[in-house]
Design a protein around this motif. Sequence first.
Motif, PDB file in Angstrom:
ATOM      1  N   PRO A  94      -5.300  -0.170 -54.009  1.00 17.48           N
ATOM      2  CA  PRO A  94      -4.607   0.700 -55.103  1.00 17.48           C
ATOM      3  C   PRO A  94      -3.375  -0.183 -55.493  1.00 17.48           C
ATOM      4  CG  PRO A  94      -4.080   1.903 -53.076  1.00 17.48           C
ATOM      5  CD  PRO A  94      -5.121   0.758 -52.637  1.00 17.48           C
ATOM      6  N   TYR A  95      -2.711  -0.900 -54.731  1.00 18.68           N
ATOM      7  CA  TYR A  95      -1.699  -1.672 -55.218  1.00 18.68           C
ATOM      8  C   TYR A  95      -2.102  -2.996 -55.403  1.00 18.68           C
ATOM      9  CZ  TYR A  95      -1.297  -1.913 -50.081  1.00 18.68           C
ATOM     10  OH  TYR A  95      -1.695  -2.125 -48.928  1.00 18.68           O
ATOM     11  N   GLU A  96      -3.411  -3.430 -55.787  1.00 19.38           N
ATOM     12  CA  GLU A  96      -3.782  -4.921 -56.025  1.00 19.38           C
ATOM     13  C   GLU A  96      -2.807  -5.633 -57.080  1.00 19.38           C
ATOM     14  OE1 GLU A  96      -8.114  -6.247 -56.118  1.00 19.38           O
ATOM     15  OE2 GLU A  96      -7.748  -5.237 -57.650  1.00 19.38           O
ATOM     16  N   SER A  97      -2.801  -6.830 -56.915  1.00 14.02           N
ATOM     17  CA  SER A  97      -1.931  -7.801 -57.802  1.00 14.02           C
ATOM     18  C   SER A  97      -2.413  -7.437 -59.053  1.00 14.02           C
ATOM     19  CB  SER A  97      -2.233  -9.098 -57.746  1.00 14.02           C
ATOM     20  OG  SER A  97      -1.653  -9.897 -58.655  1.00 14.02           O
ATOM     21  N   GLU A  98      -1.368  -7.226 -60.124  1.00 15.98           N
ATOM     22  CA  GLU A  98      -1.402  -6.659 -61.503  1.00 15.98           C
ATOM     23  C   GLU A  98      -1.465  -8.255 -62.411  1.00 15.98           C
ATOM     24  OE1 GLU A  98       1.526  -4.152 -62.711  1.00 15.98           O
ATOM     25  OE2 GLU A  98       0.637  -2.287 -61.705  1.00 15.98           O
ATOM     26  N   HIS A  99      -1.097  -9.416 -61.469  1.00 10.37           N
ATOM     27  CA  HIS A  99      -0.982 -10.636 -62.229  1.00 10.37           C
ATOM     28  C   HIS A  99      -2.371 -11.511 -62.046  1.00 10.37           C
ATOM     29  CE1 HIS A  99       3.683 -10.300 -61.919  1.00 10.37           C
ATOM     30  NE2 HIS A  99       3.149  -9.439 -62.759  1.00 10.37           N
ATOM     31  N   GLU A 100      -3.309 -11.569 -62.935  1.00  7.95           N
ATOM     32  CA  GLU A 100      -4.359 -12.360 -62.804  1.00  7.95           C
ATOM     33  C   GLU A 100      -4.270 -13.447 -62.012  1.00  7.95           C
ATOM     34  OE1 GLU A 100      -8.469 -13.047 -65.131  1.00  7.95           O
ATOM     35  OE2 GLU A 100      -6.789 -12.247 -66.247  1.00  7.95           O
ATOM     36  N   GLY A 101      -5.065 -13.847 -61.193  1.00  8.21           N
ATOM     37  CA  GLY A 101      -5.001 -15.282 -60.510  1.00  8.21           C
ATOM     38  C   GLY A 101      -3.986 -15.668 -59.797  1.00  8.21           C
ATOM     39  N   VAL A 102      -3.141 -14.552 -59.306  1.00  8.77           N
ATOM     40  CA  VAL A 102      -1.861 -14.879 -58.515  1.00  8.77           C
ATOM     41  C   VAL A 102      -1.997 -13.532 -57.448  1.00  8.77           C
ATOM     42  CG1 VAL A 102       0.808 -14.819 -58.289  1.00  8.77           C
ATOM     43  CG2 VAL A 102      -0.558 -15.606 -60.778  1.00  8.77           C
ATOM     44  N   MET A 103      -1.916 -13.951 -56.107  1.00  6.12           N
ATOM     45  CA  MET A 103      -1.991 -13.060 -55.161  1.00  6.12           C
ATOM     46  C   MET A 103      -1.051 -13.328 -53.954  1.00  6.12           C
ATOM     47  SD  MET A 103      -5.288 -12.272 -52.644  1.00  6.12           S
ATOM     48  CE  MET A 103      -4.963 -11.234 -51.415  1.00  6.12           C
ATOM     49  N   HIS A 104      -0.486 -12.514 -53.375  1.00  9.06           N
ATOM     50  CA  HIS A 104       0.183 -12.493 -52.229  1.00  9.06           C
ATOM     51  C   HIS A 104      -1.112 -12.622 -50.709  1.00  9.06           C
ATOM     52  CE1 HIS A 104       4.383 -12.801 -52.457  1.00  9.06           C
ATOM     53  NE2 HIS A 104       4.311 -11.816 -53.342  1.00  9.06           N
ATOM     54  N   ALA A 105      -1.645 -13.925 -50.940  1.00  8.98           N
ATOM     55  CA  ALA A 105      -2.469 -13.865 -50.167  1.00  8.98           C
ATOM     56  C   ALA A 105      -2.241 -14.750 -48.597  1.00  8.98           C
ATOM     57  CB  ALA A 105      -3.724 -14.908 -50.587  1.00  8.98           C
ATOM     58  N   CYS A 106      -0.988 -14.930 -48.515  1.00 13.47           N
ATOM     59  CA  CYS A 106      -0.403 -15.375 -47.174  1.00 13.47           C
ATOM     60  C   CYS A 106       0.375 -14.492 -46.403  1.00 13.47           C
ATOM     61  CB  CYS A 106       0.157 -16.926 -47.317  1.00 13.47           C
ATOM     62  SG  CYS A 106       0.223 -17.777 -46.201  1.00 13.47           S
ATOM     63  N   GLY A 107       0.529 -13.205 -46.915  1.00 12.70           N
ATOM     64  CA  GLY A 107       1.277 -12.428 -46.256  1.00 12.70           C
ATOM     65  C   GLY A 107       2.955 -12.581 -46.690  1.00 12.70           C
ATOM     66  N   HIS A 108       3.298 -13.163 -47.542  1.00 14.74           N
ATOM     67  CA  HIS A 108       4.668 -13.480 -47.849  1.00 14.74           C
ATOM     68  C   HIS A 108       5.293 -11.968 -48.348  1.00 14.74           C
ATOM     69  CE1 HIS A 108       4.394 -18.004 -48.459  1.00 14.74           C
ATOM     70  NE2 HIS A 108       3.839 -17.641 -47.211  1.00 14.74           N
ATOM     71  N   ASP A 109       4.629 -11.270 -48.984  1.00 16.37           N
ATOM     72  CA  ASP A 109       5.111  -9.839 -49.491  1.00 16.37           C
ATOM     73  C   ASP A 109       5.524  -9.277 -47.995  1.00 16.37           C
ATOM     74  OD1 ASP A 109       2.601  -9.794 -48.499  1.00 16.37           O
ATOM     75  OD2 ASP A 109       1.701  -8.187 -49.662  1.00 16.37           O
ATOM     76  N   ALA A 110       4.936  -9.332 -46.816  1.00 16.37           N
ATOM     77  CA  ALA A 110       5.152  -8.683 -45.932  1.00 16.37           C
ATOM     78  C   ALA A 110       6.597  -9.337 -45.127  1.00 16.37           C
ATOM     79  CB  ALA A 110       4.137  -8.674 -44.979  1.00 16.37           C
ATOM     80  N   HIS A 111       6.580 -10.552 -45.263  1.00 17.25           N
ATOM     81  CA  HIS A 111       7.475 -11.430 -44.857  1.00 17.25           C
ATOM     82  C   HIS A 111       8.874 -11.203 -45.435  1.00 17.25           C
ATOM     83  CE1 HIS A 111       4.777 -14.871 -43.898  1.00 17.25           C
ATOM     84  NE2 HIS A 111       4.470 -13.813 -43.023  1.00 17.25           N
ATOM     85  N   THR A 112       8.717 -10.759 -46.745  1.00 14.58           N
ATOM     86  CA  THR A 112       9.949 -10.437 -47.671  1.00 14.58           C
ATOM     87  C   THR A 112      10.531  -9.043 -47.279  1.00 14.58           C
ATOM     88  OG1 THR A 112       9.113 -11.874 -49.264  1.00 14.58           O
ATOM     89  CG2 THR A 112      11.151 -10.364 -50.080  1.00 14.58           C
ATOM     90  N   ALA A 113       9.462  -8.213 -47.149  1.00 15.38           N
ATOM     91  CA  ALA A 113       9.771  -6.794 -46.696  1.00 15.38           C
ATOM     92  C   ALA A 113      10.621  -6.504 -45.541  1.00 15.38           C
ATOM     93  CB  ALA A 113       8.593  -5.992 -47.081  1.00 15.38           C
ATOM     94  N   ILE A 114       9.845  -7.337 -44.595  1.00 16.94           N
ATOM     95  CA  ILE A 114      10.606  -7.459 -43.272  1.00 16.94           C
ATOM     96  C   ILE A 114      11.920  -7.754 -43.071  1.00 16.94           C
ATOM     97  CG2 ILE A 114      10.363  -8.591 -40.831  1.00 16.94           C
ATOM     98  CD1 ILE A 114       7.031  -8.314 -41.274  1.00 16.94           C
ATOM     99  N   LEU A 115      12.170  -8.706 -43.915  1.00 17.91           N
ATOM    100  CA  LEU A 115      13.339  -9.528 -43.751  1.00 17.91           C
ATOM    101  C   LEU A 115      14.535  -8.331 -44.793  1.00 17.91           C
ATOM    102  CD1 LEU A 115      15.428 -11.589 -42.926  1.00 17.91           C
ATOM    103  CD2 LEU A 115      14.839 -12.755 -44.915  1.00 17.91           C
ATOM    104  N   LEU A 116      13.946  -7.778 -45.585  1.00 17.77           N
ATOM    105  CA  LEU A 116      14.670  -6.786 -46.290  1.00 17.77           C
ATOM    106  C   LEU A 116      15.085  -5.728 -45.418  1.00 17.77           C
ATOM    107  CD1 LEU A 116      15.789  -6.313 -49.035  1.00 17.77           C
ATOM    108  CD2 LEU A 116      13.714  -5.177 -49.831  1.00 17.77           C
TER     109      LEU A 116
END
Length: 396
Positions: A94-116
């Motif tokens: 439901p929160y799939e990428s809204e930017h066509e051709g761009v994805m957090h496919a390596c988990g950097h979204d999690a890394h960022t949230a964890i550090l935050l």
Amino acid sequence: MAKTDLEFKDLTEQFLDEIIEARRHIHQHPELSYKEDDTAEFVISYLEKWDIPYERMIGTGVIVDIKGEKGDGLDIGVRADIDALPVNEQTDLPYESEHEGVMHACGHDAHTAILLGTVYLLNKRKKDMKGSVRCIFQPAEEVGAAKKMIEAGVLEHPHIDRIMALHLWPYVDLGKIGIKYDNITSSADNFSIKVKGEAGHSGRPHQAVDAIAIGAEIIKAFQFLVARWNNPVKPLVINVGQIDGGKAPNIISDEVNLHGTVRAVYKETRDAAEKRINKLVHTLAEEYGGKATIDYQRGYPAINNDEEWTKWVEKNASEVLGKDNVVKIKEPSMGADDFSAYSTNVPSTYFRLGVREDGKKTYDLHHPKFQFDDSVLETGMKVFTATVYNTLSKDE
């Protein structure tokens, strides 16, 4: 001794929901390397809400210094990468990428949230800490921006005594972390080879010099280097992933371009492979009547985990997660990460955060269907926070 009574009363359900929401927002709005403007602003919006000072670095980088209130001590770095990949997402989340051709496919979204989340938790505990912790939201890991961050002074003022990072890992179970001593990744170098021959008619090959055939011999010879020249207990990968050449089926090509990568765990293997590849390319091309040039680009070195620092992370992780949830990784990954730029400058450790779940297909990093359970965020925050807090609050 570590403060084994470290509590996480502030890791409330409400706070965890806030960090999960942040991670999902970042996932839904991924940005490529050096273009993470909105991601940086999103991180900053949380820091300003929490009244935590920050600085910008190399454009889209953000650093946060949390100074302990008990005086001088060690200065620790914690790094998370914030960029996404040029991948078309296929998760149907439901929160799939809204930017066509761009994805957090390596988990950097999690890394960022964890550090935050870690920033928030450590800031709440600074009254018990000596020294400082620098939390580094680093852009453009996928293209090696760690070097630019270091050149910009991210490891100085104060000088960082040691540094740590994590990475999601589909080969360790959810709720566990993976620890590896010595080298945990390989180096990653790239090459581009141009083979020049002489064009001709396909029906009269003896009157031409076939650049494609020479290129094929070079590729075959690379595997000889791996299988017969290299010590088999010291991993080496030579991969040609792109070949460009030829104009028509009935024309012998006078040029072919080969593009590839070289991965090695140990420095001596890496250095020797570069010399052998350069010599082999020129020798084979000339032997078959052609010529070759090679552009060999040194990339990331391997990440070397400092033994003492890694033991300390293992100890703290065992206390907050339980010993059964800290596993030893036996083999290094032949993938690479620009965190190695930090590890060549200061003692470092880099651990794996498991995402594999029983009964569910787990996709690899960089796959368009890569996804994970949000509970990894709490696991990562606990290990980061406990390790830093127990380092900066312990009695020497």
